[in-house]
Design an enzyme around this catalytic site. Structure first.
Site, PDB file in Angstrom:
ATOM      1  N   GLY A  84    -122.854 -44.617 -23.380  1.00 32.04           N
ATOM      2  CA  GLY A  84    -123.030 -45.697 -24.362  1.00 32.04           C
ATOM      3  C   GLY A  84    -121.769 -46.523 -24.535  1.00 32.04           C
ATOM      4  N   GLY A 175    -118.473 -40.369 -21.988  1.00 34.08           N
ATOM      5  CA  GLY A 175    -118.620 -39.279 -22.942  1.00 34.08           C
ATOM      6  C   GLY A 175    -118.742 -37.921 -22.286  1.00 34.08           C
ATOM      7  N   THR A 178    -120.312 -37.835 -18.828  1.00 28.17           N
ATOM      8  CA  THR A 178    -119.404 -38.395 -17.822  1.00 28.17           C
ATOM      9  C   THR A 178    -118.323 -37.378 -17.458  1.00 28.17           C
ATOM     10  OG1 THR A 178    -119.780 -40.514 -18.888  1.00 28.17           O
ATOM     11  CG2 THR A 178    -117.957 -40.402 -17.328  1.00 28.17           C
ATOM     12  N   THR A 204    -115.761 -41.287 -26.937  1.00 30.35           N
ATOM     13  CA  THR A 204    -116.824 -40.920 -27.859  1.00 30.35           C
ATOM     14  C   THR A 204    -116.527 -41.529 -29.203  1.00 30.35           C
ATOM     15  OG1 THR A 204    -117.398 -39.112 -29.342  1.00 30.35           O
ATOM     16  CG2 THR A 204    -115.880 -38.589 -27.593  1.00 30.35           C
ATOM     17  N   ASP A 206    -117.950 -40.956 -31.746  1.00 27.68           N
ATOM     18  CA  ASP A 206    -118.128 -39.939 -32.794  1.00 27.68           C
ATOM     19  C   ASP A 206    -116.866 -39.116 -33.041  1.00 27.68           C
ATOM     20  OD1 ASP A 206    -120.699 -40.785 -32.889  1.00 27.68           O
ATOM     21  OD2 ASP A 206    -121.584 -39.021 -31.924  1.00 27.68           O
ATOM     22  N   GLY A 250    -123.064 -40.580 -35.227  1.00 29.70           N
ATOM     23  CA  GLY A 250    -122.663 -39.191 -35.480  1.00 29.70           C
ATOM     24  C   GLY A 250    -123.802 -38.268 -35.110  1.00 29.70           C
ATOM     25  N   GLU A 305    -126.510 -40.216 -37.942  1.00 32.59           N
ATOM     26  CA  GLU A 305    -127.792 -40.174 -37.213  1.00 32.59           C
ATOM     27  C   GLU A 305    -128.273 -38.753 -36.897  1.00 32.59           C
ATOM     28  OE1 GLU A 305    -125.332 -41.469 -33.256  1.00 32.59           O
ATOM     29  OE2 GLU A 305    -127.463 -41.893 -33.228  1.00 32.59           O
ATOM     30  N   ILE A 359    -121.721 -52.153 -34.241  1.00 32.39           N
ATOM     31  CA  ILE A 359    -120.421 -51.468 -34.241  1.00 32.39           C
ATOM     32  C   ILE A 359    -120.012 -51.095 -32.817  1.00 32.39           C
ATOM     33  CG2 ILE A 359    -119.240 -49.354 -34.974  1.00 32.39           C
ATOM     34  CD1 ILE A 359    -120.882 -49.474 -37.569  1.00 32.39           C
TER      35      ILE A 359
HETATM   36  P1  ATP Z   1    -122.339 -40.952 -24.452  1.00 32.61           P
HETATM   37  O1  ATP Z   1    -121.299 -40.323 -25.313  1.00 32.61           O
HETATM   38  O2  ATP Z   1    -122.479 -42.383 -24.707  1.00 32.61           O
HETATM   39  O3  ATP Z   1    -123.611 -40.187 -24.466  1.00 32.61           O
HETATM   40  P2  ATP Z   1    -122.069 -39.811 -21.861  1.00 32.61           P
HETATM   41  O4  ATP Z   1    -121.016 -39.882 -20.822  1.00 32.61           O
HETATM   42  O5  ATP Z   1    -122.314 -38.467 -22.464  1.00 32.61           O
HETATM   43  O6  ATP Z   1    -121.734 -40.885 -22.967  1.00 32.61           O
HETATM   44  P3  ATP Z   1    -124.567 -39.678 -20.453  1.00 32.61           P
HETATM   45  O7  ATP Z   1    -125.622 -40.717 -20.247  1.00 32.61           O
HETATM   46  O8  ATP Z   1    -124.966 -38.393 -21.062  1.00 32.61           O
HETATM   47  O9  ATP Z   1    -123.429 -40.392 -21.295  1.00 32.61           O
HETATM   48  O10 ATP Z   1    -123.865 -39.355 -19.068  1.00 32.61           O
HETATM   49  C1  ATP Z   1    -123.206 -40.379 -18.308  1.00 32.61           C
HETATM   50  C2  ATP Z   1    -123.347 -40.068 -16.851  1.00 32.61           C
HETATM   51  O11 ATP Z   1    -122.879 -38.733 -16.583  1.00 32.61           O
HETATM   52  C3  ATP Z   1    -124.793 -40.133 -16.389  1.00 32.61           C
HETATM   53  O12 ATP Z   1    -124.855 -40.811 -15.165  1.00 32.61           O
HETATM   54  C4  ATP Z   1    -125.179 -38.685 -16.271  1.00 32.61           C
HETATM   55  O13 ATP Z   1    -126.172 -38.453 -15.323  1.00 32.61           O
HETATM   56  C5  ATP Z   1    -123.872 -38.026 -15.866  1.00 32.61           C
HETATM   57  N1  ATP Z   1    -123.928 -36.613 -16.233  1.00 32.61           N
HETATM   58  C6  ATP Z   1    -124.377 -36.111 -17.395  1.00 32.61           C
HETATM   59  N2  ATP Z   1    -124.358 -34.755 -17.383  1.00 32.61           N
HETATM   60  C7  ATP Z   1    -123.893 -34.404 -16.169  1.00 32.61           C
HETATM   61  C8  ATP Z   1    -123.646 -33.149 -15.509  1.00 32.61           C
HETATM   62  N3  ATP Z   1    -123.900 -31.992 -16.107  1.00 32.61           N
HETATM   63  N4  ATP Z   1    -123.163 -33.190 -14.257  1.00 32.61           N
HETATM   64  C9  ATP Z   1    -122.923 -34.355 -13.648  1.00 32.61           C
HETATM   65  N5  ATP Z   1    -123.130 -35.562 -14.192  1.00 32.61           N
HETATM   66  C10 ATP Z   1    -123.620 -35.600 -15.422  1.00 32.61           C
HETATM   67 MG    MG Z   2    -123.115 -37.926 -24.384  1.00 32.18          MG
END
Ligand code: ATP
Ligand code: MG
Length: 437
Positions: A84, A175, A178, A204, A206, A250, A305, A359
């Site tokens: 995000g 996040g 990632t 993040t 949060d 959150g 949230e 935000i």
């Molecule tokens: P946010 O905090 O906004 O959720 P995020 O990085 O957690 O950010 P996600 O959409 O959950 O966002 O993951 C971002 C990328 O990381 C996606 O392409 C997702 O497939 C990849 N990803 C998530 N979990 C794993 C994992 N266990 N192993 C490898 N890649 C992953």
């Molecule tokens: Mg995440």
């Protein structure tokens, strides 16, 4: 000086190998840091009775190193942003680009677009070349110039792409998902015996990364939420039994809601994931809201949230990345407050605010911009010295390189801790709004 090993456990970051090249930053007469400079972990001392080994842990201080693993003029850097949006992503992209291109004079900086999709050939998202010209004003804008995506991608194909573009260093801004991706990419690189550094810059909004004091964008989020509270308070005071209901970010941790309630103490109820509550009388939230309205004829409520998920039945849906889609607590509270007072024939005037996307997409404030700059620069310093599978973050007021395996449980608001107790004092809401014994 190395710390006493009976008292301190040193947590080194993984490195690709010995550093043989002089840093060009030497010409600037900058101070260099060494791997022997440590920052003592703040929390372990409280826990050490249950832990084996020395009571204190130390992390490696971030900063420019005198000797480099990568020879700058041969080095290709890649940047990717996933998950995000959050204020400050463009600041980090810019800081990495400037530090790599201007500071170290690397061969090229490639921006991979649309998250990890941009590292998978079948999507045909070509990387863009980043330089100080095309990134010099991006920190003034919200969002990510590299765009983002969710959803699983094949780690093998990602590493194929890194090899195809001869990427030596990959910076992933994102996040928890990632960061798990960083770990998988690192493991695949190691399995293939490649010499590619992968560094995470945790994003993040949060503020829930363990060991990291503050994540970028969080402070901007609290500042933006502050003005929403001001509006909610004006709306609440403008009508008889006015209620301003504000839903903030959150998912698992209520830091934004709690800090906002402290920053703008017109908040009367703050509801966070860490502190469950019931709705109905005699001790549920609605009864306490009724009493507040009797006393002061207006109320401001902030809800994170992820709060009150116990009030819903049924399974969670999942997004493309497999994250739970939370039930909408803001809408539920709105419905339940309106129903509760209608049943009592009490007129209320409720205004609902959900500023989340406003935000998330806002540009970083000055303090976050400064932090993003330091994160970006220090991520580059770490990578040029051959460090890998680590993140950079603020710990005890100092930037440190944290090995990825150290990042564990989410950082959550402690209901007995200073922050939450201050919120209780400021809002004067009951510490317990459940019917549990
Ligand atoms: P946010 O905090 O906004 O959720 P995020 O990085 O957690 O950010 P996600 O959409 O959950 O966002 O993951 C971002 C990328 O990381 C996606 O392409 C997702 O497939 C990849 N990803 C998530 N979990 C794993 C994992 N266990 N192993 C490898 N890649 C992953
Ligand atoms: Mg995440």
């Amino acid at each position: 000086m190395n710390p006493d090993e009976s008292m301190f456990r040193i947590v080194p970051t993984e490195t690709l190998g010995p550093c043989r090249y002089d840093s060009p930053l030497g010409a600037m007469r900058q101070r260099f840091y060494t791997d022997g400079e440590w920052v003592i972990r703040r929390t372990r001392s409280h826990e050490f009775e249950e832990l084996e080994g020395p009571p204190f842990e130390c992390f490696e201080r971030s900063g420019a190193r005198e000797k480099l693993y990568f020879r700058p003029q041969d080095t290709t850097v890649g940047i990717v942003t996933c998950g995000g949006l959050c204020p400050g992503i463009n600041d980090v992209i810019r800081a990495i680009t400037f530090a790599a291109a201007e500071g170290y004079g690397v061969k090229q900086v490639l921006g991979f677009q649309y998250g990890y999709e941009g590292l998978v050939a079948k999507y045909y998202h070509r990387p863009i070349e980043l330089n100080p010209d095309n990134t010099d004003d991006i920190h003034e804008k919200g969002g990510s110039i590299l765009k983002s995506s969710r959803g699983p991608q094949d780690t093998g194909e990602i590493v194929d792409t890194l090899q195809h573009y001869c990427v030596d260093i990959l910076f992933a801004i994102g996040g928890d998902g990632t960061m798990r991706g960083v770990r998988d990419i690192h493991d695949e690189i190691a399995r293939r015996g490649l010499r590619i550094s992968v560094i995470g810059v945790p994003k993040t909004i949060d503020n829930d990364i363990s060991l990291v004091e503050r994540t970028f964008g969080y402070e901007t989020a609290v500042e933006s939420a502050w003005s929403t509270i001001t509006s909610a308070h004006a709306e609440a005071k403008g009508y008889r039994n006015g209620i301003g209901l504000v839903k903030l970010m959150g998912r698992d941790s209520g830091w934004i809601a709690a800090s906002t309630a402290l920053a703008n103490s017109n908040v009367n109820f703050c509801l966070i994931p860490e502190v469950p509550f019931d709705l109905e009388p005699p001790n549920g939230f609605l009864e306490h809201l009724r009493r507040r309205l009797m006393r002061r004829a207006h109320a401001v409520i902030v809800v994170a949230e992820g709060a009150g998920q116990n009030l819903f039945e049924g399974e969670y849906e999942r997004d493309k990345s497999g994250n739970k889609r939370l039930h909408d607590i803001g809408v539920l509270l709105q419905e339940q407050i309106e129903r509760f007072f209608a049943e009592q024939n009490t007129e209320i005037n409720l205004k609902y605010f959900d500023p989340s996307y406003l935000i998330r997409s806002t540009p970083a404030n000055a303090n976050d911009s400064e932090y993003c700059l330091r994160l970006g620069h220090n991520a580059v310093h770490a990578a040029m010295a051959g460090k890998t599978n680590c993140i950079v973050g603020l710990h005890c007021g100092v930037l440190v390189n944290l090995p990825m395996p150290m990042i564990g449980e989410r950082k959550r608001v402690d209901p007995n801790g200073w922050t939450w107790q201050s919120v209780l004092q400021a809002t004067r809401q009951p510490a317990d709004m459940t019917h549990e014994e």
